[in-house]
Design a protein around this motif. Structure first.
Motif, short mmCIF file in Angstrom:
data_model
loop_
_atom_site.label_atom_id
_atom_site.label_comp_id
_atom_site.label_asym_id
_atom_site.label_seq_id
_atom_site.Cartn_x
_atom_site.Cartn_y
_atom_site.Cartn_z
N MET A 1 28.43 -66.36 -9.48
CA MET A 1 28.82 -66.96 -10.73
C MET A 1 28.33 -66.10 -11.89
SD MET A 1 30.55 -69.47 -9.91
CE MET A 1 30.91 -70.45 -8.51
N LEU A 2 28.97 -66.22 -13.01
CA LEU A 2 28.64 -65.40 -14.18
C LEU A 2 27.20 -65.61 -14.62
CD1 LEU A 2 29.58 -63.43 -16.34
CD2 LEU A 2 30.43 -65.38 -17.64
N ARG A 3 26.70 -66.80 -14.47
CA ARG A 3 25.32 -67.10 -14.87
C ARG A 3 24.30 -66.23 -14.13
NH1 ARG A 3 22.55 -73.04 -14.34
NH2 ARG A 3 20.52 -72.48 -15.16
N ASN A 4 24.61 -65.79 -12.92
CA ASN A 4 23.67 -65.03 -12.10
C ASN A 4 23.67 -63.53 -12.38
OD1 ASN A 4 23.06 -67.46 -10.83
ND2 ASN A 4 24.66 -67.17 -9.33
N ILE A 5 24.57 -63.05 -13.22
CA ILE A 5 24.62 -61.62 -13.55
C ILE A 5 23.51 -61.30 -14.54
CG2 ILE A 5 26.05 -59.77 -14.51
CD1 ILE A 5 27.06 -60.87 -11.85
N LYS A 6 22.78 -60.24 -14.27
CA LYS A 6 21.67 -59.84 -15.13
C LYS A 6 22.19 -59.15 -16.39
CE LYS A 6 18.34 -59.29 -11.42
NZ LYS A 6 17.71 -60.55 -11.59
#
Length: 73
Positions: A1-6
């Motif tokens: 998910m996008l939230r997990n991209i650093k």
């Protein structure tokens, strides 16, 4: 998910699981499949996150970012 991209990393949007008005808002903002997105930074407490999509920046809540499925590079 996008939230997990650093922050500083790029990804390609695969799909999103939003419904109704949230889905339309994400599409209007440029979060469409096969589009590149870069996470610019996250707020100190992690919410919201700032993303660059279609050559402009957008702030998304974590609840919205959790609806966007991405493929990391």
């Amino acid at each position: 998910m996008l939230r997990n991209i650093k922050p500083g990393r790029r990804a390609k949007i695969r799909c999103h699981h939003a419904k109704g008005a949230v889905r339309q808002r994400l599409l209007d903002l440029g979060f469409v499949p096969d589009t590149d997105v870069e996470v610019i930074r996250k707020a100190p407490l992690g919410d919201p996150i700032e993303c660059c999509v279609a050559n402009y920046t957008v702030a998304l809540r974590n609840s919205e970012a959790d609806l966007i499925e991405v493929e990391s590079y």
